[in-house]
Design a protein around this motif. Structure first.
Motif, PDB file in Angstrom:
ATOM      1  N   GLY A  15     124.708   2.560 114.838  1.00 20.84           N
ATOM      2  CA  GLY A  15     126.041   3.160 114.806  1.00 20.84           C
ATOM      3  C   GLY A  15     126.055   4.517 114.129  1.00 20.84           C
ATOM      4  N   ASP A  16     125.363   4.620 113.000  1.00 18.93           N
ATOM      5  CA  ASP A  16     125.325   5.879 112.252  1.00 18.93           C
ATOM      6  C   ASP A  16     124.177   5.793 111.245  1.00 18.93           C
ATOM      7  OD1 ASP A  16     125.661   8.105 110.643  1.00 18.93           O
ATOM      8  OD2 ASP A  16     127.838   7.939 110.548  1.00 18.93           O
ATOM      9  N   PRO A  17     123.011   6.334 111.566  1.00 17.81           N
ATOM     10  CA  PRO A  17     121.867   6.224 110.653  1.00 17.81           C
ATOM     11  C   PRO A  17     122.106   6.889 109.306  1.00 17.81           C
ATOM     12  CG  PRO A  17     121.374   7.747 112.462  1.00 17.81           C
ATOM     13  CD  PRO A  17     122.645   7.048 112.813  1.00 17.81           C
ATOM     14  N   LYS A  18     122.928   7.933 109.261  1.00 18.35           N
ATOM     15  CA  LYS A  18     123.210   8.578 107.978  1.00 18.35           C
ATOM     16  C   LYS A  18     124.082   7.678 107.107  1.00 18.35           C
ATOM     17  CE  LYS A  18     122.728  13.357 109.580  1.00 18.35           C
ATOM     18  NZ  LYS A  18     123.395  14.680 109.758  1.00 18.35           N
ATOM     19  N   ARG A  19     125.074   7.041 107.718  1.00 17.67           N
ATOM     20  CA  ARG A  19     125.937   6.123 106.983  1.00 17.67           C
ATOM     21  C   ARG A  19     125.116   4.941 106.454  1.00 17.67           C
ATOM     22  NH1 ARG A  19     130.120   5.847 103.840  1.00 17.67           N
ATOM     23  NH2 ARG A  19     128.287   5.242 102.645  1.00 17.67           N
ATOM     24  N   TRP A  20     124.226   4.408 107.281  1.00 13.67           N
ATOM     25  CA  TRP A  20     123.338   3.311 106.880  1.00 13.67           C
ATOM     26  C   TRP A  20     122.445   3.726 105.713  1.00 13.67           C
ATOM     27  CZ3 TRP A  20     117.921   3.704 107.955  1.00 13.67           C
ATOM     28  CH2 TRP A  20     117.174   2.573 107.598  1.00 13.67           C
ATOM     29  N   THR A  21     121.902   4.922 105.779  1.00 14.00           N
ATOM     30  CA  THR A  21     121.043   5.411 104.704  1.00 14.00           C
ATOM     31  C   THR A  21     121.828   5.568 103.408  1.00 14.00           C
ATOM     32  OG1 THR A  21     119.621   6.557 106.302  1.00 14.00           O
ATOM     33  CG2 THR A  21     119.477   7.268 104.006  1.00 14.00           C
ATOM     34  N   ARG A  22     123.053   6.038 103.502  1.00 14.47           N
ATOM     35  CA  ARG A  22     123.884   6.158 102.299  1.00 14.47           C
ATOM     36  C   ARG A  22     124.151   4.783 101.687  1.00 14.47           C
ATOM     37  NH1 ARG A  22     126.592  10.243 105.352  1.00 14.47           N
ATOM     38  NH2 ARG A  22     128.298   8.811 105.887  1.00 14.47           N
ATOM     39  N   ASP A  23     124.373   3.791 102.536  1.00 12.17           N
ATOM     40  CA  ASP A  23     124.564   2.429 102.030  1.00 12.17           C
ATOM     41  C   ASP A  23     123.326   1.953 101.275  1.00 12.17           C
ATOM     42  OD1 ASP A  23     127.061   2.362 103.139  1.00 12.17           O
ATOM     43  OD2 ASP A  23     126.687   0.639 104.445  1.00 12.17           O
ATOM     44  N   MET A  24     122.165   2.157 101.865  1.00  8.60           N
ATOM     45  CA  MET A  24     120.924   1.708 101.233  1.00  8.60           C
ATOM     46  C   MET A  24     120.669   2.472  99.934  1.00  8.60           C
ATOM     47  SD  MET A  24     119.655  -0.763 103.073  1.00  8.60           S
ATOM     48  CE  MET A  24     117.926  -0.835 102.610  1.00  8.60           C
ATOM     49  N   THR A  25     120.991   3.750  99.933  1.00 12.24           N
ATOM     50  CA  THR A  25     120.818   4.552  98.717  1.00 12.24           C
ATOM     51  C   THR A  25     121.745   4.067  97.615  1.00 12.24           C
ATOM     52  OG1 THR A  25     120.165   6.485 100.020  1.00 12.24           O
ATOM     53  CG2 THR A  25     120.918   6.884  97.775  1.00 12.24           C
ATOM     54  N   ALA A  26     122.977   3.696  97.984  1.00  9.29           N
ATOM     55  CA  ALA A  26     123.922   3.172  97.000  1.00  9.29           C
ATOM     56  C   ALA A  26     123.413   1.864  96.414  1.00  9.29           C
ATOM     57  CB  ALA A  26     125.290   2.972  97.644  1.00  9.29           C
ATOM     58  N   LEU A  27     122.854   0.992  97.240  1.00 13.71           N
ATOM     59  CA  LEU A  27     122.296  -0.265  96.748  1.00 13.71           C
ATOM     60  C   LEU A  27     121.100  -0.007  95.833  1.00 13.71           C
ATOM     61  CD1 LEU A  27     122.453  -2.496  99.958  1.00 13.71           C
ATOM     62  CD2 LEU A  27     123.934  -2.606  97.949  1.00 13.71           C
ATOM     63  N   THR A  28     120.320   1.006  96.156  1.00 12.91           N
ATOM     64  CA  THR A  28     119.173   1.352  95.318  1.00 12.91           C
ATOM     65  C   THR A  28     119.631   1.767  93.926  1.00 12.91           C
ATOM     66  OG1 THR A  28     117.888   2.039  97.252  1.00 12.91           O
ATOM     67  CG2 THR A  28     117.173   2.881  95.119  1.00 12.91           C
ATOM     68  N   THR A  29     120.697   2.529  93.863  1.00 13.50           N
ATOM     69  CA  THR A  29     121.252   2.938  92.565  1.00 13.50           C
ATOM     70  C   THR A  29     121.696   1.721  91.757  1.00 13.50           C
ATOM     71  OG1 THR A  29     121.988   5.053  93.475  1.00 13.50           O
ATOM     72  CG2 THR A  29     123.039   4.317  91.440  1.00 13.50           C
ATOM     73  N   VAL A  30     122.334   0.763  92.424  1.00 15.23           N
ATOM     74  CA  VAL A  30     122.769  -0.458  91.750  1.00 15.23           C
ATOM     75  C   VAL A  30     121.559  -1.256  91.268  1.00 15.23           C
ATOM     76  CG1 VAL A  30     123.955  -2.669  92.058  1.00 15.23           C
ATOM     77  CG2 VAL A  30     124.922  -0.576  93.036  1.00 15.23           C
ATOM     78  N   ALA A  31     120.537  -1.353  92.110  1.00 13.85           N
ATOM     79  CA  ALA A  31     119.355  -2.146  91.754  1.00 13.85           C
ATOM     80  C   ALA A  31     118.674  -1.605  90.508  1.00 13.85           C
ATOM     81  CB  ALA A  31     118.375  -2.169  92.929  1.00 13.85           C
ATOM     82  N   ARG A  32     118.669  -0.295  90.337  1.00 17.51           N
ATOM     83  CA  ARG A  32     117.989   0.307  89.186  1.00 17.51           C
ATOM     84  C   ARG A  32     118.630  -0.121  87.863  1.00 17.51           C
ATOM     85  NH1 ARG A  32     117.864   5.378  92.332  1.00 17.51           N
ATOM     86  NH2 ARG A  32     115.781   5.583  93.241  1.00 17.51           N
ATOM     87  N   SER A  33     119.896  -0.467  87.899  1.00 21.75           N
ATOM     88  CA  SER A  33     120.600  -0.821  86.661  1.00 21.75           C
ATOM     89  C   SER A  33     120.926  -2.303  86.572  1.00 21.75           C
ATOM     90  CB  SER A  33     121.899  -0.008  86.556  1.00 21.75           C
ATOM     91  OG  SER A  33     122.766  -0.293  87.652  1.00 21.75           O
ATOM     92  N   SER A  34     120.373  -3.108  87.462  1.00 17.16           N
ATOM     93  CA  SER A  34     120.770  -4.516  87.528  1.00 17.16           C
ATOM     94  C   SER A  34     119.944  -5.442  86.650  1.00 17.16           C
ATOM     95  CB  SER A  34     120.719  -5.011  88.978  1.00 17.16           C
ATOM     96  OG  SER A  34     121.732  -4.401  89.742  1.00 17.16           O
ATOM     97  N   GLY A  35     118.807  -5.010  86.162  1.00 14.52           N
ATOM     98  CA  GLY A  35     118.007  -5.871  85.312  1.00 14.52           C
ATOM     99  C   GLY A  35     117.095  -6.784  86.107  1.00 14.52           C
ATOM    100  N   PRO A  36     116.227  -7.526  85.421  1.00  3.90           N
ATOM    101  CA  PRO A  36     115.222  -8.348  86.101  1.00  3.90           C
ATOM    102  C   PRO A  36     115.775  -9.600  86.762  1.00  3.90           C
ATOM    103  CG  PRO A  36     115.071  -8.629  83.723  1.00  3.90           C
ATOM    104  CD  PRO A  36     116.047  -7.526  83.954  1.00  3.90           C
ATOM    105  N   ASP A  37     116.885 -10.135  86.251  1.00  6.23           N
ATOM    106  CA  ASP A  37     117.454 -11.363  86.814  1.00  6.23           C
ATOM    107  C   ASP A  37     118.520 -11.012  87.838  1.00  6.23           C
ATOM    108  OD1 ASP A  37     115.783 -12.660  85.085  1.00  6.23           O
ATOM    109  OD2 ASP A  37     117.325 -13.184  83.632  1.00  6.23           O
ATOM    110  N   THR A  38     118.059 -10.567  88.978  1.00  5.04           N
ATOM    111  CA  THR A  38     118.944 -10.065  90.032  1.00  5.04           C
ATOM    112  C   THR A  38     118.487 -10.594  91.381  1.00  5.04           C
ATOM    113  OG1 THR A  38     119.343  -8.003  88.815  1.00  5.04           O
ATOM    114  CG2 THR A  38     119.843  -7.998  91.162  1.00  5.04           C
ATOM    115  N   VAL A  39     119.437 -10.934  92.239  1.00  6.63           N
ATOM    116  CA  VAL A  39     119.140 -11.337  93.613  1.00  6.63           C
ATOM    117  C   VAL A  39     120.056 -10.576  94.560  1.00  6.63           C
ATOM    118  CG1 VAL A  39     119.027 -13.227  95.272  1.00  6.63           C
ATOM    119  CG2 VAL A  39     118.425 -13.646  92.876  1.00  6.63           C
ATOM    120  N   PHE A  40     119.468  -9.807  95.453  1.00  2.88           N
ATOM    121  CA  PHE A  40     120.186  -9.156  96.545  1.00  2.88           C
ATOM    122  C   PHE A  40     119.844  -9.947  97.804  1.00  2.88           C
ATOM    123  CE2 PHE A  40     120.655  -6.030  93.469  1.00  2.88           C
ATOM    124  CZ  PHE A  40     121.248  -4.855  93.909  1.00  2.88           C
TER     125      PHE A  40
END
Length: 328
Positions: free
Chosen positions: A218-243
């Motif tokens: 649908g929109d590879p740029k929009r998809w990439t922004r979503d994944m980048t946003a999740l990456t930012t969250v993952a960096r601050s989520s700590g070791p006990d995290t499940v995505f």
């Protein structure tokens, strides 16, 4: 034969070459190359077949030894294709080798599952049976509208997973066997809010994120922004995290590799199940071809088992995983 054989081989290998170049450089991020990138493992198989065709049969030499002579008598072509095959193998083989992490006996476990319900089309009774038979503790459901929520409740899901963070307006919901805390929409710049919550396992708090990103077609740029946003969250989520959820991404996508580099581990790759396939499901003519659905976890957990399950009505297979909490 050589006159036409080499151009024909080059034509066949054009797609594998292009995908390999994109895989090595990350050019699939934000571009239409994100769509065919899911076929990277198949392109590696195609390259291997072409290499075999170029080498041809083994023939006896004049002194009795066996020789392999290129069918097209072009060693440079063999060398180029062999280099491609070796590079593809180097990128793919690690996901087929289990990490073999030591999980201490008696470790607390979290049994999770995720399913894209295809806008509520998944059979609710079949999903409840899956939860019951697999003794699921946490279930993430994507593309679950309000009608789907009601159908699951009618099918008896509430008796098995009485605690929930239901957000059909946000596309994803989380069900749990034990109480959830700090639930709600994830503070991230995704196309639609992802749902998050926390659950206590073995005296520790595990953060959950039910994922459903935009789709590259649908929109590879929009998809990439979503994944980048999740990456930012993952960096601050700590070791006990499940995505867990439908990432619309395979392990060969650059944004997925960035997400994993933020401190997450793909459960399938960790256990050596490197070519799982979760989509498309439910089609009698086309079997599942690619993996879009994943369970990722932080360094505080380790995978014990993982597998895919078919739920009638949806075009995704469910992913079921057992995660153990490692000593902190």
């Amino acid at each position: 034969m050589r006159r036409w054989g080499l151009p024909a081989c080059g034509l066949v290998l054009a797609a594998p070459f292009a995908l390999l170049a994109a895989r090595l450089t990350g050019l699939d991020a934000g571009t239409p190359l994100a769509v065919p990138m899911v076929l990277f493992p198949y392109s590696a198989v195609l390259s291997l077949l072409v290499l075999g065709a170029l080498l041809g049969p083994v023939r006896p030499g004049s002194t009795g030894q066996t020789l392999t002579v290129p069918v097209l008598r072009s060693w440079w072509a063999v060398a180029v294709v062999a280099a491609v095959v070796v590079t593809q193998a180097a990128l793919l083989i690690p996901r087929f080798v289990p990490e073999g992490r030591n999980v201490p006996a008696g470790s607390a476990e979290l049994r999770v599952a995720t399913l894209n319900a295809d806008v509520g089309q998944a059979d609710p009774r079949a999903l409840v049976r899956l939860v019951r038979s697999e003794r699921i503790d946490v279930l993430a459901v994507e593309q679950l509208p309000s009608g789907g929520v009601a159908a699951l409740e009618k099918a008896g899901l509430g008796a098995l997973l009485p605690y929930h963070e239901l957000h059909p307006e946000y596309d994803s919901s989380i069900y749990s066997r034990t109480p959830l805390t700090h639930g709600g929409p994830l503070a991230a710049g995704t196309a639609w809010p992802q749902v998050t919550a926390e659950v206590t396992v073995g005296g520790r708090t595990v953060r959950l994120v039910a994922v459903h990103t935009y789709y590259p077609l649908g929109d590879p740029k929009r998809w990439t922004r979503d994944m980048t946003a999740l990456t930012t969250v993952a960096r601050s989520s700590g070791p006990d995290t499940v995505f867990l959820g439908d990432f619309n991404a395979s392990l060969d996508h650059a944004p997925m590799r960035d997400l994993l580099a933020a401190g997450l581990t793909d459960t399938h790759a960790e256990l050596g199940h490197g070519w799982a396939r979760t989509w498309p499901a439910g089609n009698a003519l086309v079997p599942p071809l690619v993996q879009l659905d994943h369970v990722l976890h932080g360094s505080g957990l380790a995978a014990v088992s993982v597998g895919e399950r078919t739920v009638p009505g949806t075009d995704h297979r469910a992913v079921v995983a057992v995660l153990a909490l490692l000593p902190s």
